[in-house]
Design a protein around this motif. Sequence first.
Motif, PDB file in Angstrom:
ATOM      1  N   LEU A 114       0.833  -1.209   0.000  1.00 40.22           N
ATOM      2  CA  LEU A 114       0.000   0.000   0.000  1.00 40.22           C
ATOM      3  C   LEU A 114       0.863   1.253   0.000  1.00 40.22           C
ATOM      4  CD1 LEU A 114      -2.739  -0.945   2.634  1.00 40.22           C
ATOM      5  CD2 LEU A 114      -2.953  -0.956   0.145  1.00 40.22           C
ATOM      6  N   ALA A 172       3.793   1.486  -1.225  1.00 41.65           N
ATOM      7  CA  ALA A 172       4.349   1.603  -2.576  1.00 41.65           C
ATOM      8  C   ALA A 172       3.342   2.290  -3.495  1.00 41.65           C
ATOM      9  CB  ALA A 172       4.718   0.223  -3.123  1.00 41.65           C
ATOM     10  N   GLY A 173       2.085   1.926  -3.332  1.00 36.82           N
ATOM     11  CA  GLY A 173       1.042   2.560  -4.133  1.00 36.82           C
ATOM     12  C   GLY A 173       0.981   4.062  -3.874  1.00 36.82           C
ATOM     13  N   ASP A 174       1.024   4.422  -2.605  1.00 32.46           N
ATOM     14  CA  ASP A 174       1.022   5.844  -2.227  1.00 32.46           C
ATOM     15  C   ASP A 174       2.188   6.584  -2.872  1.00 32.46           C
ATOM     16  OD1 ASP A 174      -1.183   5.849  -0.693  1.00 32.46           O
ATOM     17  OD2 ASP A 174      -0.156   5.956   1.246  1.00 32.46           O
ATOM     18  N   ALA A 224       3.901   5.693  -5.404  1.00 32.13           N
ATOM     19  CA  ALA A 224       3.756   5.719  -6.870  1.00 32.13           C
ATOM     20  C   ALA A 224       2.838   6.862  -7.297  1.00 32.13           C
ATOM     21  CB  ALA A 224       3.200   4.386  -7.365  1.00 32.13           C
TER      22      ALA A 224
END
Lengths: 313, 177
Positions: free
Chosen positions: A48, A50-52, A54
């Motif tokens: 999660l 990493a998503g942020d 990104a």
Amino acid sequence: MNQQHEQAREEAIGWAMRVADPDFGEWTALTRWLEADPLHAAAFEEALAAGDAADAALKAAPVPSALPVVSRPARRRIAGGLLAAAIIGAIGWTAFEHQAAPYTVATRPGETRTLRLEGATIALNGNSRITLDRHDPRRATLESGEALFDVRHDPDHPFRLTVGDAKLEDVGTRFDVTQDGRGLRVAVAEGAVLYNPDREAVRITAGAVLRERPGENQVMLGQIDPAGVGGWREGRLAFQSAPLATVAADLTRSLGVTIRAAPEVAARPFTGVIATHGDRVRLIADLGPLLDVKVREDHGSVLLTAKAMQPRS
Amino acid sequence: MGGGDPRAADGLQAVFLANRPALLRYVTARGGADAAEDVLHDLWLKLADARPGPVANPLSYLFRAAENLLRDRHRARRQAALRERAWTEASGPAAPGVSDAPSGERALIAREELARISAAIGALDERARAAFRLHRLEGMAQRAIAAALGVSLSTVESDLRRAYRAVLTAREGDDEA
């Protein structure tokens, strides 16, 4: 990374991907997976995060342009289908944020689009860009260009539009908003709109137009023909003492051809209606006599300049 | 008339009460064991305030809202950890004369990480990048992305998986440095 961690990471990626889907519903299965192994919660958290991260990188990256320079040839195959959809991820926070789930709709010059939201219909003119919120259909931000709003009034949930620094609030309404290099223009056809309800609270009623120009600290109210508001949707552009710079910008949006007014004619007023349907080449040629200017074309854009010679009678 | 439709909130609150154990279990499993009750309490208060409109799937909505609250907490914790580390590094005796302000240090860390992640995303092929962007910034469902890009669902899934992997690896580079 050992095999156990690797597997946890792969599974976590899968869950992070699915949970981002707006229709995700497997919460019980996710709970069970998290409980199955203490590694899972940490791996999920990492995915999660990493998503942020990104998101921040994607936002900082140049936007895959959906507003190409006029008449640019088709781009590469894959992006093509995407751009045709004209819904592009440009600005805005992700669906992960509370409440707000913004998305941007943009049109190319000459292209118009109608967006139907709960309680509002928005017609987006060419070369325009608007940000809407999936979770809140009563909120919109016009980033640039022009849009016509047909809003069903709801005193509990007024429709709020942000344009640059200005805020507009509907009081039961059909109104048209333009935001471009020459500032903000709000023309009201029916009902009324409140301009900056928390500050100046200027009430713009039907038949009135408000103009806010960059660098000027006062706004101007003028008169327009309410029947002409949003005429661009029917291919009619109505002007009342509008400077040629405005006429040129409106034509650019509607025709998909860049039209500019040279400085010497930019401030000249024009009153009249221009029909934008039909043959574009003819229309552009006709602009000369209609606007009393010389029409010069170069590299697919059009420049309106002063006539060289005085007409003799 | 008073604002809003009271039934909508009541409806959600009823669903909350009926599913409280499942929500608690989820929040606990997500690593919020000590704060799980707090998170649920916050969620309850939010339901009273927010008056969301009609919700298609109330239970999913509640899980999503709980997840958002958890994420806010985790973000705040990450920020605090980063501040702590930046302050220790900036004020530690190991670097005499280097008196970068903690906030400056923090910004630098963030910038470096951002640059690494941007490079990792930039190294993906165009289709994967487009899919990732639609997935992350547009919040589009994988099925919708597949339709938009004219590829199969499994292609989208593997594209997104590669993108996540690339970003995770780029982030891990930070800890090894």
